[in-house]
Design a protein around this motif. Sequence first.
Motif, mmCIF file in Angstrom:
data_model
loop_
_atom_site.group_PDB
_atom_site.id
_atom_site.type_symbol
_atom_site.label_atom_id
_atom_site.label_comp_id
_atom_site.label_asym_id
_atom_site.label_seq_id
_atom_site.Cartn_x
_atom_site.Cartn_y
_atom_site.Cartn_z
ATOM 1 N N ALA A 130 0.837 -1.204 0.000
ATOM 2 C CA ALA A 130 0.000 0.000 0.000
ATOM 3 C C ALA A 130 0.876 1.260 0.000
ATOM 4 N N LEU A 131 0.260 2.401 -0.299
ATOM 5 C CA LEU A 131 1.008 3.648 -0.417
ATOM 6 C C LEU A 131 1.685 4.056 0.885
ATOM 7 N N ASP A 132 1.133 3.611 2.024
ATOM 8 C CA ASP A 132 1.740 4.000 3.297
ATOM 9 C C ASP A 132 2.773 2.994 3.796
ATOM 10 N N VAL A 133 3.099 1.987 2.987
ATOM 11 C CA VAL A 133 4.135 1.020 3.355
ATOM 12 C C VAL A 133 5.455 1.529 2.780
ATOM 13 N N SER A 134 6.244 2.160 3.610
ATOM 14 C CA SER A 134 7.446 2.857 3.144
ATOM 15 C C SER A 134 8.459 1.927 2.499
ATOM 16 N N GLN A 135 8.530 0.674 2.978
ATOM 17 C CA GLN A 135 9.516 -0.272 2.430
ATOM 18 C C GLN A 135 9.270 -0.553 0.953
ATOM 19 N N ALA A 136 8.034 -0.397 0.494
ATOM 20 C CA ALA A 136 7.689 -0.720 -0.891
ATOM 21 C C ALA A 136 7.850 0.458 -1.840
ATOM 22 N N PHE A 137 8.050 1.651 -1.287
ATOM 23 C CA PHE A 137 8.013 2.863 -2.108
ATOM 24 C C PHE A 137 9.035 2.836 -3.241
ATOM 25 N N SER A 138 10.268 2.464 -2.929
ATOM 26 C CA SER A 138 11.343 2.544 -3.926
ATOM 27 C C SER A 138 11.186 1.533 -5.059
ATOM 28 N N PHE A 139 10.340 0.513 -4.861
ATOM 29 C CA PHE A 139 10.173 -0.517 -5.884
ATOM 30 C C PHE A 139 8.962 -0.265 -6.790
ATOM 31 N N ARG A 140 8.131 0.697 -6.432
ATOM 32 C CA ARG A 140 6.873 0.858 -7.161
ATOM 33 C C ARG A 140 7.087 1.134 -8.644
ATOM 34 N N GLY A 141 8.079 1.930 -8.969
ATOM 35 C CA GLY A 141 8.334 2.243 -10.366
ATOM 36 C C GLY A 141 8.797 1.047 -11.190
ATOM 37 N N HIS A 142 9.398 0.060 -10.525
ATOM 38 C CA HIS A 142 9.875 -1.123 -11.235
ATOM 39 C C HIS A 142 8.734 -2.034 -11.653
ATOM 40 N N LEU A 143 7.549 -1.839 -11.065
ATOM 41 C CA LEU A 143 6.411 -2.701 -11.360
ATOM 42 C C LEU A 143 5.182 -1.910 -11.784
ATOM 43 N N ASN A 144 5.397 -0.789 -12.409
ATOM 44 C CA ASN A 144 4.286 0.032 -12.885
ATOM 45 C C ASN A 144 3.775 -0.539 -14.204
ATOM 46 N N TRP A 145 2.837 -1.474 -14.102
ATOM 47 C CA TRP A 145 2.408 -2.162 -15.312
ATOM 48 C C TRP A 145 1.658 -1.257 -16.281
ATOM 49 N N THR A 146 1.174 -0.123 -15.798
ATOM 50 C CA THR A 146 0.475 0.784 -16.709
ATOM 51 C C THR A 146 1.421 1.344 -17.770
ATOM 52 N N SER A 147 2.722 1.365 -17.458
ATOM 53 C CA SER A 147 3.700 1.843 -18.444
ATOM 54 C C SER A 147 4.512 0.709 -19.057
ATOM 55 N N LEU A 148 4.541 -0.450 -18.419
ATOM 56 C CA LEU A 148 5.381 -1.553 -18.899
ATOM 57 C C LEU A 148 4.642 -2.526 -19.803
ATOM 58 N N LEU A 149 3.319 -2.539 -19.758
ATOM 59 C CA LEU A 149 2.550 -3.495 -20.561
ATOM 60 C C LEU A 149 1.945 -2.819 -21.783
ATOM 61 N N PRO A 150 1.863 -3.541 -22.907
ATOM 62 C CA PRO A 150 1.171 -2.997 -24.077
ATOM 63 C C PRO A 150 -0.331 -2.923 -23.820
ATOM 64 N N SER A 151 -1.008 -2.079 -24.551
ATOM 65 C CA SER A 151 -2.450 -1.877 -24.336
ATOM 66 C C SER A 151 -3.239 -3.156 -24.549
ATOM 67 N N SER A 152 -2.740 -4.043 -25.409
ATOM 68 C CA SER A 152 -3.456 -5.298 -25.665
ATOM 69 C C SER A 152 -3.491 -6.195 -24.440
ATOM 70 N N PHE A 153 -2.552 -6.002 -23.516
ATOM 71 C CA PHE A 153 -2.529 -6.769 -22.271
ATOM 72 C C PHE A 153 -3.242 -6.010 -21.143
ATOM 73 N N LYS A 154 -3.132 -4.689 -21.144
ATOM 74 C CA LYS A 154 -3.771 -3.903 -20.084
ATOM 75 C C LYS A 154 -5.290 -3.954 -20.188
ATOM 76 N N LYS A 155 -5.790 -3.943 -21.428
ATOM 77 C CA LYS A 155 -7.235 -3.975 -21.684
ATOM 78 C C LYS A 155 -7.923 -2.903 -20.835
ATOM 79 N N ASN A 156 -8.972 -3.274 -20.104
ATOM 80 C CA ASN A 156 -9.684 -2.294 -19.288
ATOM 81 C C ASN A 156 -9.429 -2.489 -17.794
ATOM 82 N N TYR A 157 -8.373 -3.227 -17.458
ATOM 83 C CA TYR A 157 -8.083 -3.488 -16.046
ATOM 84 C C TYR A 157 -7.489 -2.248 -15.383
ATOM 85 N N LYS A 158 -7.798 -2.093 -14.100
ATOM 86 C CA LYS A 158 -7.330 -0.951 -13.331
ATOM 87 C C LYS A 158 -6.343 -1.410 -12.247
ATOM 88 N N PRO A 159 -5.347 -0.593 -11.947
ATOM 89 C CA PRO A 159 -4.412 -0.947 -10.864
ATOM 90 C C PRO A 159 -5.136 -1.039 -9.523
#
Length: 408
Positions: free
Chosen positions: A273-302
């Motif tokens: 979650a956003l308030d879990v400080s230990q996870a903050f630095s890794f969030r950008g490494h798993l931002n699927w909204t920018s890492l996945l093509p639209s054909s895989f993202k479809k209409n799913y929401k984070p």
Amino acid sequence: MRAAWVLLAAVAALSAYYVYLPLPGTVSDPWKLMLLDATFRVVQQTCHLIHYLRLSHHLIVLNYLICTFDKLKSVSSEDINITDAVFDGVEVRVFEPPAKRDERLKRSVVYIHGGGWALASARTSLYNNLCRIMAESLNAVVVSVEYRLVPEVCFPEQFYDALRATKHFLQPDVLAEYSVDPRRIAISGDSAGGNLAAAVCQQVSKDEHLAIRPKLQALIYPVLQAFDFNTPSYQQNMNMPVLPRYVMINYWIDYFNGNYDLAHSLLINNHTALDVSQAFSFRGHLNWTSLLPSSFKKNYKPVIQTTGKAEIIQEIPALLDVRAAPLLADNETLQLQPKTYILTCENDVLRDDGVMYAKRLENAGVEVTLDHFDDCFHGCMIFTIWPTDFSAGIQTRNSYIKWLDENL
């Protein structure tokens, strides 16, 4: 007599209800997959009952049943010499094609089997047959790593087993013993084995004491992160055979020797979650909204929780350990990775793990081949022998071996 027919009809109806699952129309061999999945569910539920009665750990029973059934299948290959050895305290099985007169040094593949870090073996026919076929098709020495399993050991022991065996094999005198060309070595694995292969490859790429490093890595539907269990593929395939989302989460919990009571919190991403400080630095490494093509993202929401449970990371810090989750690695590490092949399946919760890793490697300047199959499912590559023979298995295995042949 009439009552018997009514009972038979009722049993048949209940069996059909238990077996049937709504599957995407593109899945190959759908009824065979339904039967395989129903068999898995029956066996898993039986094992959980034995666990509940405290007769044995459910994974020990499940692995015993898998290995017992697996002995019924085999593929003959008299030309391949198979030997069991120990590399730096780790058991391995070595597959060697026959030596030919005046032949150059052979290429080689270090292979790490899948099974949720808890199941299967280098010695079972599923992987024995795969490695034999690889050795034959590639005329290569294949080293299959027999790492220790959950619940005997938990993370990071599986990683260390795979790392020790790989580093031992990469020594010049060991390669010379097996007549292997030090410039033509790949490290590979499927599912949890793909996880270990990626983690080992990252580690050896940074080891300044190693003179020899893999030329390639080949990852088959790898599991690469426990940060986000709501990527589009996790949402789309949450109930898909052979690996539903809740089963994958339980494999992670078992790997980390965690508490099953945490499963629901992990499922809804409370641990990141956003308030879990230990996870903050890794969030950008798993931002699927920018890492996945639209054909895989479809209409799913984070699924990102505003407030969560930081105590989960405190209890299981390995959730954010790069050795367990190679997708969390920094860009400096990714830049050191060799030419990479990643095979993904549309009908698989782990699809996006592989696709995101391919994109991050590509962004880091690594040459990557992403081999995606729209009609295939998780684990299909090892299902090539009756009665678990799938066209998807042959298709993916042939594509994987073809890439290795062309690039190794």
